[in-house]
Write a protein that holds these residues in place. Structure first.
Motif, PDB file in Angstrom:
ATOM      1  N   ASP A  62       0.843  -1.204   0.000  1.00 19.56           N
ATOM      2  CA  ASP A  62       0.000   0.000   0.000  1.00 19.56           C
ATOM      3  C   ASP A  62       0.875   1.248   0.000  1.00 19.56           C
ATOM      4  OD1 ASP A  62      -2.557  -1.062   0.080  1.00 19.56           O
ATOM      5  OD2 ASP A  62      -2.714  -1.011   2.259  1.00 19.56           O
ATOM      6  N   GLN A  63       1.870   1.247   0.867  1.00 20.60           N
ATOM      7  CA  GLN A  63       2.691   2.455   1.015  1.00 20.60           C
ATOM      8  C   GLN A  63       3.462   2.755  -0.266  1.00 20.60           C
ATOM      9  OE1 GLN A  63       4.781   1.410   4.632  1.00 20.60           O
ATOM     10  NE2 GLN A  63       3.171   2.327   5.915  1.00 20.60           N
ATOM     11  N   LYS A  64       3.952   1.706  -0.896  1.00 19.56           N
ATOM     12  CA  LYS A  64       4.670   1.922  -2.169  1.00 19.56           C
ATOM     13  C   LYS A  64       3.751   2.490  -3.233  1.00 19.56           C
ATOM     14  CE  LYS A  64       8.118  -1.716  -1.992  1.00 19.56           C
ATOM     15  NZ  LYS A  64       8.351  -3.085  -2.433  1.00 19.56           N
ATOM     16  N   ILE A  65       2.556   1.869  -3.389  1.00 22.43           N
ATOM     17  CA  ILE A  65       1.692   2.327  -4.488  1.00 22.43           C
ATOM     18  C   ILE A  65       1.103   3.703  -4.196  1.00 22.43           C
ATOM     19  CG2 ILE A  65       1.207  -0.001  -5.361  1.00 22.43           C
ATOM     20  CD1 ILE A  65      -1.461   0.020  -4.128  1.00 22.43           C
ATOM     21  N   VAL A  83     -11.659  18.016 -14.267  1.00 24.92           N
ATOM     22  CA  VAL A  83     -11.126  16.857 -13.539  1.00 24.92           C
ATOM     23  C   VAL A  83      -9.862  17.284 -12.795  1.00 24.92           C
ATOM     24  CG1 VAL A  83     -10.276  14.487 -13.774  1.00 24.92           C
ATOM     25  CG2 VAL A  83     -12.040  15.324 -15.333  1.00 24.92           C
ATOM     26  N   THR A  84      -9.742  16.851 -11.547  1.00 23.16           N
ATOM     27  CA  THR A  84      -8.552  17.209 -10.766  1.00 23.16           C
ATOM     28  C   THR A  84      -7.613  16.012 -10.666  1.00 23.16           C
ATOM     29  OG1 THR A  84      -9.536  16.501  -8.674  1.00 23.16           O
ATOM     30  CG2 THR A  84      -9.908  18.797  -9.345  1.00 23.16           C
ATOM     31  N   ILE A  85      -6.338  16.292 -10.505  1.00 22.48           N
ATOM     32  CA  ILE A  85      -5.376  15.196 -10.332  1.00 22.48           C
ATOM     33  C   ILE A  85      -5.662  14.465  -9.025  1.00 22.48           C
ATOM     34  CG2 ILE A  85      -3.543  16.597  -9.234  1.00 22.48           C
ATOM     35  CD1 ILE A  85      -1.570  14.822 -10.969  1.00 22.48           C
ATOM     36  N   ARG A  86      -6.152  15.197  -8.040  1.00 21.25           N
ATOM     37  CA  ARG A  86      -6.524  14.583  -6.762  1.00 21.25           C
ATOM     38  C   ARG A  86      -7.620  13.534  -6.978  1.00 21.25           C
ATOM     39  NH1 ARG A  86      -7.101  15.807  -1.069  1.00 21.25           N
ATOM     40  NH2 ARG A  86      -7.946  13.836  -0.310  1.00 21.25           N
ATOM     41  N   GLU A 101      -3.621   4.118 -14.236  1.00 20.51           N
ATOM     42  CA  GLU A 101      -2.747   4.387 -13.091  1.00 20.51           C
ATOM     43  C   GLU A 101      -2.624   3.147 -12.186  1.00 20.51           C
ATOM     44  OE1 GLU A 101      -0.746   6.626 -12.934  1.00 20.51           O
ATOM     45  OE2 GLU A 101      -0.350   7.323 -10.901  1.00 20.51           O
ATOM     46  N   VAL A 102      -3.738   2.439 -12.022  1.00 23.82           N
ATOM     47  CA  VAL A 102      -3.687   1.186 -11.248  1.00 23.82           C
ATOM     48  C   VAL A 102      -2.754   0.201 -11.958  1.00 23.82           C
ATOM     49  CG1 VAL A 102      -5.013  -0.785 -10.388  1.00 23.82           C
ATOM     50  CG2 VAL A 102      -6.030   1.514 -10.333  1.00 23.82           C
ATOM     51  N   ALA A 103      -2.895   0.102 -13.279  1.00 27.87           N
ATOM     52  CA  ALA A 103      -2.032  -0.813 -14.044  1.00 27.87           C
ATOM     53  C   ALA A 103      -0.565  -0.423 -13.878  1.00 27.87           C
ATOM     54  CB  ALA A 103      -2.421  -0.789 -15.521  1.00 27.87           C
ATOM     55  N   ARG A 104      -0.307   0.868 -13.913  1.00 31.46           N
ATOM     56  CA  ARG A 104       1.085   1.349 -13.792  1.00 31.46           C
ATOM     57  C   ARG A 104       1.685   0.958 -12.443  1.00 31.46           C
ATOM     58  NH1 ARG A 104       4.106   5.459 -11.786  1.00 31.46           N
ATOM     59  NH2 ARG A 104       2.363   6.543 -10.792  1.00 31.46           N
ATOM     60  N   VAL A 105       0.971   1.267 -11.338  1.00 29.05           N
ATOM     61  CA  VAL A 105       1.596   1.036 -10.022  1.00 29.05           C
ATOM     62  C   VAL A 105       1.599  -0.435  -9.635  1.00 29.05           C
ATOM     63  CG1 VAL A 105       1.243   3.367  -9.149  1.00 29.05           C
ATOM     64  CG2 VAL A 105      -0.531   1.649  -8.748  1.00 29.05           C
ATOM     65  N   LEU A 106       0.547  -1.172  -9.993  1.00 25.81           N
ATOM     66  CA  LEU A 106       0.580  -2.600  -9.651  1.00 25.81           C
ATOM     67  C   LEU A 106       1.616  -3.309 -10.520  1.00 25.81           C
ATOM     68  CD1 LEU A 106      -3.163  -3.592  -8.968  1.00 25.81           C
ATOM     69  CD2 LEU A 106      -1.387  -2.966  -7.319  1.00 25.81           C
ATOM     70  N   TYR A 166       0.686   9.327  -5.523  1.00 19.74           N
ATOM     71  CA  TYR A 166       0.544  10.715  -5.066  1.00 19.74           C
ATOM     72  C   TYR A 166       1.794  11.570  -5.340  1.00 19.74           C
ATOM     73  CZ  TYR A 166      -4.061   9.792  -3.195  1.00 19.74           C
ATOM     74  OH  TYR A 166      -5.402   9.490  -3.096  1.00 19.74           O
ATOM     75  N   SER A 167       2.813  10.966  -5.945  1.00 18.87           N
ATOM     76  CA  SER A 167       3.959  11.797  -6.336  1.00 18.87           C
ATOM     77  C   SER A 167       4.191  11.763  -7.846  1.00 18.87           C
ATOM     78  CB  SER A 167       5.227  11.338  -5.589  1.00 18.87           C
ATOM     79  OG  SER A 167       5.483   9.975  -5.876  1.00 18.87           O
ATOM     80  N   SER A 168       3.203  11.222  -8.580  1.00 15.85           N
ATOM     81  CA  SER A 168       3.349  11.135 -10.038  1.00 15.85           C
ATOM     82  C   SER A 168       2.279  11.977 -10.743  1.00 15.85           C
ATOM     83  CB  SER A 168       3.202   9.674 -10.482  1.00 15.85           C
ATOM     84  OG  SER A 168       2.980   9.616 -11.878  1.00 15.85           O
ATOM     85  N   HIS A 169       2.617  12.501 -11.897  1.00 17.59           N
ATOM     86  CA  HIS A 169       1.687  13.305 -12.691  1.00 17.59           C
ATOM     87  C   HIS A 169       1.086  12.500 -13.843  1.00 17.59           C
ATOM     88  CE1 HIS A 169       0.165  17.017 -14.638  1.00 17.59           C
ATOM     89  NE2 HIS A 169       0.204  17.462 -13.412  1.00 17.59           N
ATOM     90  N   GLU A 170       1.482  11.210 -13.916  1.00 21.87           N
ATOM     91  CA  GLU A 170       1.128  10.374 -15.065  1.00 21.87           C
ATOM     92  C   GLU A 170      -0.386  10.314 -15.350  1.00 21.87           C
ATOM     93  OE1 GLU A 170       3.414   8.757 -16.980  1.00 21.87           O
ATOM     94  OE2 GLU A 170       2.338   7.071 -17.905  1.00 21.87           O
ATOM     95  N   ALA A 171      -1.201  10.202 -14.295  1.00 18.12           N
ATOM     96  CA  ALA A 171      -2.649  10.039 -14.516  1.00 18.12           C
ATOM     97  C   ALA A 171      -3.216  11.257 -15.250  1.00 18.12           C
ATOM     98  CB  ALA A 171      -3.373   9.823 -13.191  1.00 18.12           C
ATOM     99  N   MET A 172      -2.801  12.446 -14.843  1.00 10.65           N
ATOM    100  CA  MET A 172      -3.299  13.657 -15.503  1.00 10.65           C
ATOM    101  C   MET A 172      -2.726  13.781 -16.916  1.00 10.65           C
ATOM    102  SD  MET A 172      -5.378  16.113 -15.512  1.00 10.65           S
ATOM    103  CE  MET A 172      -6.086  16.636 -13.965  1.00 10.65           C
ATOM    104  N   ASP A 173      -1.451  13.400 -17.090  1.00  9.51           N
ATOM    105  CA  ASP A 173      -0.866  13.420 -18.441  1.00  9.51           C
ATOM    106  C   ASP A 173      -1.681  12.527 -19.381  1.00  9.51           C
ATOM    107  OD1 ASP A 173       1.099  15.019 -17.396  1.00  9.51           O
ATOM    108  OD2 ASP A 173       2.615  13.436 -17.266  1.00  9.51           O
ATOM    109  N   ASN A 174      -2.030  11.335 -18.902  1.00 12.54           N
ATOM    110  CA  ASN A 174      -2.811  10.408 -19.732  1.00 12.54           C
ATOM    111  C   ASN A 174      -4.194  10.963 -20.039  1.00 12.54           C
ATOM    112  OD1 ASN A 174      -0.767   8.518 -19.955  1.00 12.54           O
ATOM    113  ND2 ASN A 174      -1.459   7.293 -18.214  1.00 12.54           N
ATOM    114  N   LEU A 175      -4.814  11.576 -19.037  1.00 10.18           N
ATOM    115  CA  LEU A 175      -6.139  12.163 -19.252  1.00 10.18           C
ATOM    116  C   LEU A 175      -6.079  13.238 -20.343  1.00 10.18           C
ATOM    117  CD1 LEU A 175      -9.157  12.287 -17.992  1.00 10.18           C
ATOM    118  CD2 LEU A 175      -8.353  14.479 -17.114  1.00 10.18           C
ATOM    119  N   GLU A 176      -5.055  14.074 -20.280  1.00 14.25           N
ATOM    120  CA  GLU A 176      -4.934  15.156 -21.269  1.00 14.25           C
ATOM    121  C   GLU A 176      -4.736  14.602 -22.681  1.00 14.25           C
ATOM    122  OE1 GLU A 176      -3.129  18.537 -18.253  1.00 14.25           O
ATOM    123  OE2 GLU A 176      -2.055  18.101 -20.108  1.00 14.25           O
TER     124      GLU A 176
END
Ligand SMILES: [Zn+2]
Length: 462
Positions: free
Chosen positions: A9-12, A401-404, A269-274, A17-27
């Motif tokens: 949990d702590q790793k993912i 849409v927010t990155i949060r 994002e789930v695919a990326r971190v898992l 929460y320190s990556s911008h990838e999800a928002m980059d993909n959304l854009e």
């Protein structure tokens, strides 16, 4: 005692929460590929992009699964009031509306469209354009009354056309499919802004009746779409599958940023971190569905093509629009006996989310639910809104849409998935056909089931 899932949990969580990838993909999904509506160039570009991201994130068995369907392309439309005044009203046709030339008729306004009003007023609806609005909960009704139900009830009452008025000011018309099983609708459907709907109502009040003329040149033709699938293979029991997905097509009038791209970006994002941090005993399968917006066509095609593998799916988590949802909760689709398991997850995760127990038929979990698969979704459980807001309008854009929001949806889904993937036993016994039937016919669904039965008869005898 420290729970074994916590270090992962702590790793993912730290990664998300320190990556911008999800928002980059959304854009990229929204700004580069547009609506991704079935049949557009952007749809295929998005499918290829998702497959490339799956590969980058280390998934295996990555492939596009094509399926055929009847597609729909927007043409020109003109709506004119011809009596008691002459005036053109801006409008859009609803997907699967058939082309129509100079269709004339009076408007009958039924307001929000409670089912009992359709029954009581069917004589007045006959041979007219039925006008209703997009409120989900007509007064006195505790369940959603979806656009398709209002459209279906208009058809059965003998309406010649359907006018869907957005009930929110300032958002313009709201779209949404009106076909059945991917077929074109038998009567045309259009949407207008709240302000124009109010204008027409004032005219009716003042003059007794309003007559309109409608012409549209939409096209209906056979097309191909694709579901995109990729696996994070299980290390011990690869045949046992936890499935997670979102549709990737939006409506053609918008970027479909919240619905559904925020769901796609969250699943990616789930695919990326898992993929990066987890080795799980069971397979996590990621699936992005095509052409949900005109009838859950991708997920239905998957269920048909994989009928003999559905018994391997231990859980399906639907992520349609998850990153844009006002709250990130887990809604279990009427699996009361899973309540305790998920309350246990919640306590262990020290994460605040509600756990709901209800279901609807308006997203990609539904074809799985009908086959008895255990399903849930990242959905807001405490419904307080009267409708979709800017959803299904041209204002469903990236800036909403927010990155949060993407991070919260992805982290909740990833933590649930890794827990389910570690369960040695089934969460519950999947439903057999009679249990599914019982679920669909429970007392609070009786009205909707009765209507669905009627509309099926209507369509097959017409
Ligand atoms: Zn959606």
């Amino acid at each position: 005692m420290t729970n074994p899932h916590i270090p992962l949990d702590q790793k993912i969580l730290g990664d998300i929460y320190s990556s911008h990838e999800a928002m980059d993909n959304l854009e990229i999904l929204c700004d580069d590929f547009g609506s991704r509506f079935g049949g557009t160039k952007g749809e295929k570009l998005a499918a290829d992009f998702i497959a490339a991201k799956f590969a980058e994130y280390g998934l295996t068995n990555i492939h596009l699964e094509p399926f055929d369907y009847i597609g729909w392309e927007r043409g020109e439309v003109t709506l004119k009031i011809i009596s008691p005044i002459e005036k053109e009203i801006p409008c859009i046709t609803l997907p699967q509306s058939p082309p129509i030339e100079n269709l004339e008729g009076e408007i009958f306004n039924i307001g929000p469209g409670a089912p009992k009003d359709f029954d009581a007023k069917s004589e007045q609806i006959k041979n007219k354009f039925l006008m209703t609005n997009s409120e989900l909960y007509p007064k006195g009704i505790k369940r959603w009354v979806h656009r398709s139900e209002k459209f279906g009830r208009s058809l059965m009452a003998g309406a010649i056309g359907f006018i869907f008025v957005n009930h929110y000011p300032g958002y313009g018309p709201a779209t949404g499919g009106i076909g059945q099983e991917g077929e074109a609708a038998p009567i045309p459907g259009i949407s207008i802004a709240k302000e124009d709907g109010d204008f027409i109502q004032r005219l009716i009040k003042k003059h007794g009746s309003v007559k309109i003329r409608l012409t549209s040149s939409d096209k209906v033709s056979p097309k191909i779409s694709w579901n995109i699938v990729g696996d994070l293979p299980g290390t011990e029991k690869p045949d046992e599958i936890i499935l997670m997905g979102s549709h990737y097509d939006g409506h053609d009038i918008s970027q479909g940023a919240s619905d559904p791209a925020s769901g796609v970006a969250s699943v990616l994002e789930v695919a990326r971190v898992l993929g990066k941090h987890a080795r799980l005993p069971r397979t996590i399968r990621f699936a992005m569905w095509g052409v949900e917006e005109i009838g859950l066509l991708g997920s239905q095609a998957y269920v048909r093509a994989h009928a003999d593998e559905l018994s391997q799916i231990r859980f399906y988590l639907n992520m349609d629009a998850a990153g844009g949802m006002p709250s990130k909760d887990i809604n279990l689709h009427a699996w009361d006996n899973l309540q305790e398991t998920f309350e246990g997850y919640r306590a262990e995760m020290a994460q605040d989310f509600a756990i709901g127990q209800s279901f609807h038929s308006a997203s990609d979990h539904y074809p799985f639910l009908l086959e008895g698969v255990i399903t849930g979704g990242v959905e807001p459980v405490r419904q307080t809104s009267s409708g979709r807001g800017y959803g299904h309008t041209k204002y469903d854009t990236v800036d909403k849409v927010t990155i949060r929001g993407l991070r919260d949806a992805a982290s909740l889904a990833a933590r649930i998935a890794l827990r389910v993937a570690n369960e040695d036993n089934w969460l519950a016994t999947p439903r057999d056909a009679s249990a599914v039937n019982e679920l669909l016919n429970q007392p609070n669904r009786a009205e909707i089931q009765a209507y669905l039965k009627k509309i099926t008869v209507f369509h097959t005898t017409k």
